[in-house]
Motif scaffolding. Sequence first.
Motif, mmCIF file in Angstrom:
data_model
loop_
_atom_site.group_PDB
_atom_site.id
_atom_site.type_symbol
_atom_site.label_atom_id
_atom_site.label_comp_id
_atom_site.label_asym_id
_atom_site.label_seq_id
_atom_site.Cartn_x
_atom_site.Cartn_y
_atom_site.Cartn_z
ATOM 1 N N MET A 78 0.853 -1.189 0.000
ATOM 2 C CA MET A 78 0.000 0.000 0.000
ATOM 3 C C MET A 78 0.891 1.242 0.000
ATOM 4 O O MET A 78 1.855 1.304 0.746
ATOM 5 C CB MET A 78 -0.872 -0.015 1.251
ATOM 6 N N ARG A 79 0.539 2.205 -0.825
ATOM 7 C CA ARG A 79 1.372 3.390 -0.964
ATOM 8 C C ARG A 79 0.669 4.584 -0.296
ATOM 9 O O ARG A 79 -0.426 4.965 -0.702
ATOM 10 C CB ARG A 79 1.540 3.665 -2.452
ATOM 11 N N ILE A 80 1.293 5.157 0.731
ATOM 12 C CA ILE A 80 0.705 6.331 1.377
ATOM 13 C C ILE A 80 1.226 7.564 0.635
ATOM 14 O O ILE A 80 2.446 7.760 0.535
ATOM 15 C CB ILE A 80 1.100 6.406 2.874
ATOM 16 N N PRO A 81 0.338 8.397 0.100
ATOM 17 C CA PRO A 81 0.794 9.554 -0.674
ATOM 18 C C PRO A 81 1.666 10.492 0.160
ATOM 19 O O PRO A 81 1.391 10.718 1.341
ATOM 20 C CB PRO A 81 -0.515 10.251 -1.070
ATOM 21 N N THR A 82 2.708 11.027 -0.491
ATOM 22 C CA THR A 82 3.576 11.971 0.212
ATOM 23 C C THR A 82 2.741 13.196 0.588
ATOM 24 O O THR A 82 1.860 13.616 -0.135
ATOM 25 C CB THR A 82 4.753 12.432 -0.686
ATOM 26 N N GLY A 83 3.033 13.726 1.760
ATOM 27 C CA GLY A 83 2.275 14.891 2.220
ATOM 28 C C GLY A 83 1.068 14.502 3.061
ATOM 29 O O GLY A 83 0.447 15.357 3.682
ATOM 30 N N LEU A 84 0.748 13.206 3.083
ATOM 31 C CA LEU A 84 -0.437 12.790 3.857
ATOM 32 C C LEU A 84 -0.089 11.874 5.024
ATOM 33 O O LEU A 84 -0.989 11.317 5.654
ATOM 34 C CB LEU A 84 -1.450 12.081 2.943
ATOM 35 N N ARG A 85 1.210 11.729 5.299
ATOM 36 C CA ARG A 85 1.573 10.769 6.337
ATOM 37 C C ARG A 85 1.087 11.166 7.724
ATOM 38 O O ARG A 85 0.988 10.326 8.617
ATOM 39 C CB ARG A 85 3.093 10.546 6.338
ATOM 40 N N ASP A 86 0.760 12.452 7.916
ATOM 41 C CA ASP A 86 0.198 12.888 9.194
ATOM 42 C C ASP A 86 -1.289 12.573 9.308
ATOM 43 O O ASP A 86 -1.881 12.680 10.374
ATOM 44 C CB ASP A 86 0.362 14.407 9.366
ATOM 45 N N ARG A 87 -1.930 12.228 8.157
ATOM 46 C CA ARG A 87 -3.381 12.018 8.154
ATOM 47 C C ARG A 87 -3.785 10.589 7.818
ATOM 48 O O ARG A 87 -4.927 10.183 8.087
ATOM 49 C CB ARG A 87 -4.068 12.948 7.128
ATOM 50 N N MET A 124 -2.319 6.430 7.439
ATOM 51 C CA MET A 124 -1.216 5.511 7.728
ATOM 52 C C MET A 124 -1.635 4.070 7.454
ATOM 53 O O MET A 124 -2.829 3.736 7.395
ATOM 54 C CB MET A 124 -0.745 5.647 9.177
ATOM 55 N N GLU A 125 -0.611 3.240 7.287
ATOM 56 C CA GLU A 125 -0.827 1.809 7.175
ATOM 57 C C GLU A 125 -0.268 1.173 8.433
ATOM 58 O O GLU A 125 0.821 1.538 8.880
ATOM 59 C CB GLU A 125 -0.093 1.260 5.951
#
Length: 218
Positions: A1-10, A12-13
């Motif tokens: 699963m790929r978490i989009p850059t810039g969204l890691r604060d919102r 997560m996997e």
Amino acid sequence: MRIPTGLRDRLMEANGRLYTLSVDPGHRVYGEKLIMRGGGEWREWSVTRSNPAAYLAVGGSAFPIKRDSRLLYLGAASGTTASHFSDIVDQGTVHCLEFSARSFRDLVRICGRRGNMIPLMGDATRPESFAFAVGDVDIVYQDVAQKGQATILADNMDAFNAGRGMLAVKARSEDVTASPHDVFVEAHRTLVSRGLRVVECRTLDPHEKDHAMIVVER
Ligand SMILES: C[S@@+](CC[C@H](N)C(=O)[O-])C[C@H]1O[C@@H](n2cnc3c(N)ncnc32)[C@H](O)[C@@H]1O
């Protein structure tokens, strides 16, 4: 699963599951699992109940939503997926359009708990009828599950000057007799004919049968 850059604060996997950081801690929207991490409460984003979660789970890499996005959501139903978008765009807004009175009642309740979710009762095929309440948006997300899905997305992107769009295509809603592949190709063709560039198109199997997510931009 790929978490989009810039969204890691919102977003997560954890243990192979997807979560969004809740803007409404202590409350569930559809019975989802809640976990605590880093001082915040995270809601599991079900890949079998939400098309964009399935899109991320199958490796979708063109997720266009950012923390400050202004989003128009067509076919919000009772707010399952829209509530996760509301978690992600903590600095933005989610205008949620729905035309079923029954779903709308639940939607209004959920929007009332979340400062960035705005409920709208209306018909996605008639953007001019709800334009007064929306204004320009950055992204249109479309999941109305009715015939003409690509045209409805393009019409709304035009009406609200959106630079990006996400279309959750349900092949069976378009034509029960056609092969899903042909339906996806036709939706792709319609979007291109409307001057949109297809950034990514992915089928959502095995999470959602006969569904695809098409991400477009101008
Ligand atoms: C597949 S469901 C959406 C599920 C929702 N997006 C989610 O993931 O939580 C499709 C919804 O679109 C609504 N709908 C269908 N046609 C519509 C239209 N023309 N305008 C507004 N809503 C519509 C239906 O009432 C239904 O609630």
